[in-house]
Enzyme design. Sequence first.
Site, mmCIF file in Angstrom:
data_model
loop_
_atom_site.group_PDB
_atom_site.id
_atom_site.type_symbol
_atom_site.label_atom_id
_atom_site.label_comp_id
_atom_site.label_asym_id
_atom_site.label_seq_id
_atom_site.Cartn_x
_atom_site.Cartn_y
_atom_site.Cartn_z
ATOM 1 N N ARG A 17 0.869 -1.181 0.000
ATOM 2 C CA ARG A 17 0.000 0.000 0.000
ATOM 3 C C ARG A 17 0.899 1.220 0.000
ATOM 4 O O ARG A 17 2.001 1.199 0.559
ATOM 5 C CB ARG A 17 -0.938 0.024 1.208
ATOM 6 C CG ARG A 17 -0.280 0.277 2.542
ATOM 7 C CD ARG A 17 -1.296 0.635 3.623
ATOM 8 N NE ARG A 17 -2.255 -0.396 3.849
ATOM 9 C CZ ARG A 17 -2.135 -1.354 4.767
ATOM 10 N NH1 ARG A 17 -1.057 -1.404 5.534
ATOM 11 N NH2 ARG A 17 -3.074 -2.250 4.938
ATOM 12 N N GLU A 40 -0.821 -8.917 -2.161
ATOM 13 C CA GLU A 40 -2.065 -8.183 -1.962
ATOM 14 C C GLU A 40 -1.793 -6.691 -2.156
ATOM 15 O O GLU A 40 -0.822 -6.167 -1.610
ATOM 16 C CB GLU A 40 -2.591 -8.442 -0.548
ATOM 17 C CG GLU A 40 -3.671 -7.489 -0.069
ATOM 18 C CD GLU A 40 -3.847 -7.529 1.442
ATOM 19 O OE1 GLU A 40 -4.308 -6.519 2.010
ATOM 20 O OE2 GLU A 40 -3.513 -8.561 2.068
ATOM 21 N N THR A 69 -7.978 -4.646 2.172
ATOM 22 C CA THR A 69 -8.825 -3.604 2.755
ATOM 23 C C THR A 69 -10.152 -3.520 2.006
ATOM 24 O O THR A 69 -10.665 -2.444 1.706
ATOM 25 C CB THR A 69 -8.112 -2.234 2.784
ATOM 26 O OG1 THR A 69 -6.726 -2.401 3.103
ATOM 27 C CG2 THR A 69 -8.722 -1.325 3.857
ATOM 28 N N LYS A 128 -7.619 -14.001 8.730
ATOM 29 C CA LYS A 128 -6.546 -13.029 8.919
ATOM 30 C C LYS A 128 -6.593 -12.568 10.374
ATOM 31 O O LYS A 128 -7.514 -11.863 10.780
ATOM 32 C CB LYS A 128 -6.750 -11.849 7.966
ATOM 33 C CG LYS A 128 -5.851 -10.655 8.213
ATOM 34 C CD LYS A 128 -6.228 -9.533 7.254
ATOM 35 C CE LYS A 128 -5.553 -8.225 7.603
ATOM 36 N NZ LYS A 128 -5.919 -7.144 6.636
ATOM 37 N N GLY A 157 2.495 -6.068 12.126
ATOM 38 C CA GLY A 157 3.665 -6.069 12.979
ATOM 39 C C GLY A 157 4.502 -7.332 12.905
ATOM 40 O O GLY A 157 5.285 -7.601 13.817
ATOM 41 N N SER A 178 4.833 -3.333 6.435
ATOM 42 C CA SER A 178 5.985 -2.429 6.577
ATOM 43 C C SER A 178 7.338 -3.124 6.712
ATOM 44 O O SER A 178 8.317 -2.683 6.086
ATOM 45 C CB SER A 178 5.770 -1.494 7.763
ATOM 46 O OG SER A 178 4.647 -0.672 7.536
#
Length: 216
Positions: A17, A40, A69, A128, A157, A178
């Site tokens: 994203r 994704e 999302t 998920k 995380g 991330s």
Amino acid sequence: MNLLDELRRHRLLAIVRGPDPDAALAAVLTLAGSGVALIEVSLSGASALDTIRRARAELGDGFALGAGTVLSAGDARAAADAGATFLVTPALAPGVGEAGRLGLPVLAGALTPTEVYQATAAGAAAVKLFPASLGGPGYLSALRDPFPGTPFVPVGGVDADGAGEYLRRGAVAVGVVSPLIDDAARGGDPGALRERAAAFLAAVASPQVAAGGVRA
């Protein structure tokens, strides 16, 4: 596609994203070129549907490219039209039911035992566990006691070290944002992204995590 089979086989779902559609596309293609087989594209990113369309054109029909999302039924339909072959939701939103009507597998977001039950009852291919960082690997273990046959994919995380621990605790795969993508979806160094991808692929392929998975 059989999403659960793909999750079990590859054990890594990369989640892209970002605010720059061109950089997001470049990140998707770099990941695919690095051997990441499940990707994704989050609809919360800028022009995400266009990114999915362009990535599908580049990667071909056989690549496991999903939309994340996904909240509304409209989101689900738009993602399918853009070329997504699976959908991912952050919660038990209307997009879960619409995925079933569209014939697309869905990875449905859940956190509590009640939500896990509801996601499974709604026909999710896997659950998920989000945000996984809230309870960590120990929480996954606790959930697997009452839900031993439920395939879980922790997201949120999860770093390379944590990926192995979640898999050892029985996750079928991990979803990573991330710690894997970092600044790549904002135009960061693709070489660094390839290095991070290699580290995650090594972590999920380690023999020490081979015992993870759904109990018989």
